[in-house]
Structures are given as structure tokens and as C-alpha cells.
Design a protein around this motif. Structure first.
Motif, PDB file in Angstrom:
ATOM      1  N   SER A  84      -3.597 -13.325  19.403  1.00 28.12           N
ATOM      2  CA  SER A  84      -4.458 -13.435  20.566  1.00 28.12           C
ATOM      3  C   SER A  84      -5.759 -14.116  20.156  1.00 28.12           C
ATOM      4  N   SER A  85      -6.633 -14.315  21.122  1.00 28.28           N
ATOM      5  CA  SER A  85      -7.924 -14.948  20.830  1.00 28.28           C
ATOM      6  C   SER A  85      -8.823 -14.035  20.010  1.00 28.28           C
ATOM      7  N   ARG A  86      -8.496 -12.736  19.969  1.00 30.66           N
ATOM      8  CA  ARG A  86      -9.319 -11.771  19.240  1.00 30.66           C
ATOM      9  C   ARG A  86      -8.825 -11.524  17.820  1.00 30.66           C
ATOM     10  N   SER A  87      -7.516 -11.531  17.622  1.00 25.34           N
ATOM     11  CA  SER A  87      -7.000 -11.177  16.303  1.00 25.34           C
ATOM     12  C   SER A  87      -5.567 -11.663  16.122  1.00 25.34           C
ATOM     13  N   VAL A  88      -5.135 -11.629  14.869  1.00 24.63           N
ATOM     14  CA  VAL A  88      -3.744 -11.892  14.495  1.00 24.63           C
ATOM     15  C   VAL A  88      -3.311 -10.724  13.626  1.00 24.63           C
ATOM     16  N   THR A  89      -2.385  -9.917  14.122  1.00 22.51           N
ATOM     17  CA  THR A  89      -1.996  -8.713  13.395  1.00 22.51           C
ATOM     18  C   THR A  89      -0.502  -8.469  13.534  1.00 22.51           C
ATOM     19  N   MET A  90      -0.014  -7.360  12.992  1.00 22.77           N
ATOM     20  CA  MET A  90       1.394  -7.003  13.102  1.00 22.77           C
ATOM     21  C   MET A  90       1.695  -6.525  14.523  1.00 22.77           C
ATOM     22  N   ARG A  91       2.814  -6.938  15.042  1.00 18.62           N
ATOM     23  CA  ARG A  91       3.207  -6.403  16.335  1.00 18.62           C
ATOM     24  C   ARG A  91       3.732  -4.987  16.146  1.00 18.62           C
ATOM     25  N   LYS A 131       6.499  -3.555  16.938  1.00 16.78           N
ATOM     26  CA  LYS A 131       7.878  -3.455  16.442  1.00 16.78           C
ATOM     27  C   LYS A 131       7.944  -3.707  14.942  1.00 16.78           C
ATOM     28  N   SER A 132       7.070  -4.569  14.432  1.00 21.45           N
ATOM     29  CA  SER A 132       7.029  -4.834  12.993  1.00 21.45           C
ATOM     30  C   SER A 132       6.545  -3.608  12.236  1.00 21.45           C
ATOM     31  N   VAL A 133       5.545  -2.925  12.796  1.00 21.83           N
ATOM     32  CA  VAL A 133       5.031  -1.705  12.175  1.00 21.83           C
ATOM     33  C   VAL A 133       6.121  -0.634  12.145  1.00 21.83           C
ATOM     34  N   GLU A 134       6.823  -0.471  13.260  1.00 19.91           N
ATOM     35  CA  GLU A 134       7.867   0.548  13.334  1.00 19.91           C
ATOM     36  C   GLU A 134       9.037   0.208  12.412  1.00 19.91           C
ATOM     37  N   LYS A 135       9.356  -1.068  12.292  1.00 24.38           N
ATOM     38  CA  LYS A 135      10.434  -1.490  11.381  1.00 24.38           C
ATOM     39  C   LYS A 135      10.065  -1.154   9.940  1.00 24.38           C
ATOM     40  N   PHE A 136       8.794  -1.393   9.586  1.00 25.23           N
ATOM     41  CA  PHE A 136       8.308  -1.068   8.243  1.00 25.23           C
ATOM     42  C   PHE A 136       8.401   0.439   7.999  1.00 25.23           C
ATOM     43  N   LYS A 137       7.952   1.224   8.970  1.00 28.59           N
ATOM     44  CA  LYS A 137       7.982   2.675   8.819  1.00 28.59           C
ATOM     45  C   LYS A 137       9.410   3.207   8.702  1.00 28.59           C
ATOM     46  N   THR A 138      10.333   2.591   9.429  1.00 21.84           N
ATOM     47  CA  THR A 138      11.726   3.023   9.357  1.00 21.84           C
ATOM     48  C   THR A 138      12.279   2.833   7.947  1.00 21.84           C
ATOM     49  N   LYS A 139      11.937   1.724   7.323  1.00 21.58           N
ATOM     50  CA  LYS A 139      12.375   1.481   5.945  1.00 21.58           C
ATOM     51  C   LYS A 139      11.796   2.524   4.998  1.00 21.58           C
ATOM     52  N   ILE A 140      10.511   2.835   5.177  1.00 19.24           N
ATOM     53  CA  ILE A 140       9.857   3.817   4.310  1.00 19.24           C
ATOM     54  C   ILE A 140      10.445   5.210   4.523  1.00 19.24           C
ATOM     55  N   ARG A 141      10.668   5.570   5.785  1.00 19.54           N
ATOM     56  CA  ARG A 141      11.242   6.887   6.077  1.00 19.54           C
ATOM     57  C   ARG A 141      12.594   7.066   5.401  1.00 19.54           C
ATOM     58  N   GLY A 142      13.376   5.976   5.341  1.00 20.47           N
ATOM     59  CA  GLY A 142      14.710   6.059   4.784  1.00 20.47           C
ATOM     60  C   GLY A 142      14.752   6.447   3.322  1.00 20.47           C
ATOM     61  N   ILE A 143      13.667   6.173   2.580  1.00 22.17           N
ATOM     62  CA  ILE A 143      13.677   6.468   1.144  1.00 22.17           C
ATOM     63  C   ILE A 143      12.661   7.539   0.752  1.00 22.17           C
ATOM     64  N   THR A 144      11.933   8.080   1.717  1.00 22.63           N
ATOM     65  CA  THR A 144      10.914   9.093   1.391  1.00 22.63           C
ATOM     66  C   THR A 144      11.192  10.424   2.087  1.00 22.63           C
ATOM     67  N   LYS A 145      12.439  10.794   2.181  1.00 24.28           N
ATOM     68  CA  LYS A 145      12.786  12.092   2.756  1.00 24.28           C
ATOM     69  C   LYS A 145      12.372  13.201   1.791  1.00 24.28           C
ATOM     70  N   ARG A 146      12.040  14.338   2.314  1.00 22.34           N
ATOM     71  CA  ARG A 146      11.566  15.447   1.481  1.00 22.34           C
ATOM     72  C   ARG A 146      12.621  15.930   0.494  1.00 22.34           C
ATOM     73  N   SER A 147      13.878  15.676   0.808  1.00 23.82           N
ATOM     74  CA  SER A 147      14.960  16.109  -0.082  1.00 23.82           C
ATOM     75  C   SER A 147      15.086  15.190  -1.307  1.00 23.82           C
ATOM     76  N   HIS A 148      14.416  14.013  -1.259  1.00 24.73           N
ATOM     77  CA  HIS A 148      14.476  13.079  -2.382  1.00 24.73           C
ATOM     78  C   HIS A 148      13.437  13.455  -3.437  1.00 24.73           C
ATOM     79  N   ASN A 149      13.631  12.906  -4.631  1.00 20.47           N
ATOM     80  CA  ASN A 149      12.695  13.156  -5.725  1.00 20.47           C
ATOM     81  C   ASN A 149      11.664  12.042  -5.818  1.00 20.47           C
ATOM     82  N   LEU A 150      10.429  12.424  -6.093  1.00 20.90           N
ATOM     83  CA  LEU A 150       9.363  11.445  -6.291  1.00 20.90           C
ATOM     84  C   LEU A 150       9.376  11.034  -7.765  1.00 20.90           C
ATOM     85  N   ASP A 151      10.108   9.952  -8.051  1.00 20.34           N
ATOM     86  CA  ASP A 151      10.244   9.499  -9.431  1.00 20.34           C
ATOM     87  C   ASP A 151       9.995   8.000  -9.528  1.00 20.34           C
ATOM     88  N   ASP A 152      10.142   7.454 -10.724  1.00 16.73           N
ATOM     89  CA  ASP A 152       9.869   6.031 -10.962  1.00 16.73           C
ATOM     90  C   ASP A 152      10.784   5.129 -10.138  1.00 16.73           C
TER      91      ASP A 152
END
Length: 206
Positions: A100-107, A109-130
Motif C-alpha cells: 500500500s502507499s503506507r507500507s509493504v509487509t507480509m499479508r 495468509k503469509s503470516v498464518e502459513k509461517f505459523k502453521t509450519k512452526i506449529r508443526g514442529i514445535t508441539k509440546r510432545s516434541h523435544n527441544l534439541d539441536d
């Protein structure tokens, strides 16, 4: 495949094929020439394109011209859901961005797509490892490299997403969501385990 039965494709190309963008560019090359001939400014990436006009009347003429060419010359039609007229002040979406004339940012749907990817690998049942941090960093790096352009205004959304990622990781580590865990696992600890930050990519000079 339809109900397990193969049926030959008689119209169009299979979605997701690697040669689809090439065929799209060949098919729509005549549209580029038409817009150039009519001295219209446009940007096209495969089958996504934007035509920029000075006023609403010129925009209506451009839409009619494009629709007529696609129908009569290429036997194609515009998607009703994705085709609309918008002013630069109200903004429009293109290739994952909200411009827009004010800004250029993520739409959104792009934000939600990113979050969906993160949610898929950061479930509480998973281990926080390397291994998880490495997978997470690949998603962060890919998103940052695409959206952190010299012309984007993405710092604030990136900060919010960075905080959200850290919250997800704290929930993984302590198997719960609790504000006091912010003090138990601070930003320096995330740096220590090698977590990349979206904001850091945006801050780097081009």
C-alpha cells in the motif's frame, strides 16, 4: 487420479509440476506484449500479475482489455476470487506481500502459513534439541530472506513472530504456557542454543 482411477488430462497442466511456470510464461507472453503495446505498467510473475493505472477509468479499460485477450486469444479466464480493482491507498496483495502507499509487509495468509509450519514442529510432545532448532532455523531463514527486502516495512511483524516462536519453545521445554517461564528461559538462552531471529535478518544491510 479420481477415486483411485487414472484419467488422462485433456485441459491445462497438472498443478505443482515443475514445468508449469515455464508453460505459463509462454502462454502469457502475448499478454505482456499487449500491455506493453498499450503503454500500461504491469508486473507479472507466472500467472500472478498487477496492472497499474492512473485512475479508475483507465483501470476499467485495462481489466476489459486483459479479460478479452485471455478469453478470445488464449481461451483462459481470470479468477473471480483473485481479480479486483484496488487503490494504492487501500492496498493490495501480491506474491505474499501486502502493498500500500503506507507500507509493504507480509499479508495475513503469509503470516498464518509461517505459523502453521512452526506449529508443526514445535508441539509440546516434541523435544527441544539441536535437531529441532536446525529445522526451525531453516523456516526462519527462508521466510526472512524472502520478506526482509530493502523496500519492506517488516520489523514490527518480525518482532511479534520472534516473540511467538520463543513462547512456543518455552511451552515445549516446560510442557506448559506460563508467563513466569519468560524469566526462566530468557533471550540469551535462545541465542546460546543457536536460534535465529527474524529481526536480525531485517537489520542486516543489503
Amino acid at each position: 487420479m479420481e477415486n483411485g482411477v487414472f484419467k488422462p488430462t485433456t485441459v491445462g497442466t497438472p498443478q505443482g509440476e515443475v514445468f508449469s511456470p515455464l508453460l505459463t510464461n509462454i502462454a502469457l507472453n502475448s499478454l505482456d506484449w499487449l500491455l506493453e503495446h498499450n503503454r500500461m505498467r504491469f508486473v507479472r510473475y507466472a500467472d500472478d500479475f498487477v496492472v497499474m493505472c492512473r485512475n479508475h477509468t483507465q483501470t476499467e479499460e485495462a481489466l476489459t482489455l486483459v479479460r478479452s485477450h485471455l478469453k478470445n486469444e488464449l481461451k483462459l479466464k481470470l479468477s473471480p476470487e483473485k481479480t479486483h480493482i484496488a487503490s494504492f491507498s487501500e492496498g493490495f496483495e501480491f506474491l505474499g506481500f501486502k502493498l500500500s502507499s503506507r507500507s509493504v509487509t507480509m499479508r495475513d495468509k503469509s503470516v498464518e502459513k509461517f505459523k502453521t509450519k512452526i506449529r508443526g514442529i514445535t508441539k509440546r510432545s516434541h523435544n527441544l534439541d539441536d535437531n529441532l532448532i536446525e529445522r526451525l532455523n531453516r523456516i526462519v531463514r527462508g521466510t526472512a530472506n524472502y520478506f526482509a527486502t530493502p523496500f519492506s516495512h517488516i520489523r514490527h511483524p518480525f518482532r511479534g513472530l520472534d516473540r511467538w516462536i520463543r513462547m512456543r519453545l518455552r511451552c515445549m521445554k516446560y510442557k506448559r504456557k506460563w508467563k513466569t517461564d519468560n524469566w526462566r528461559f530468557r533471550l540469551k538462552h535462545f541465542r546460546r542454543i543457536g536460534l535465529l531471529s527474524l529481526v536480525d535478518f531485517y537489520s542486516q544491510p543489503a
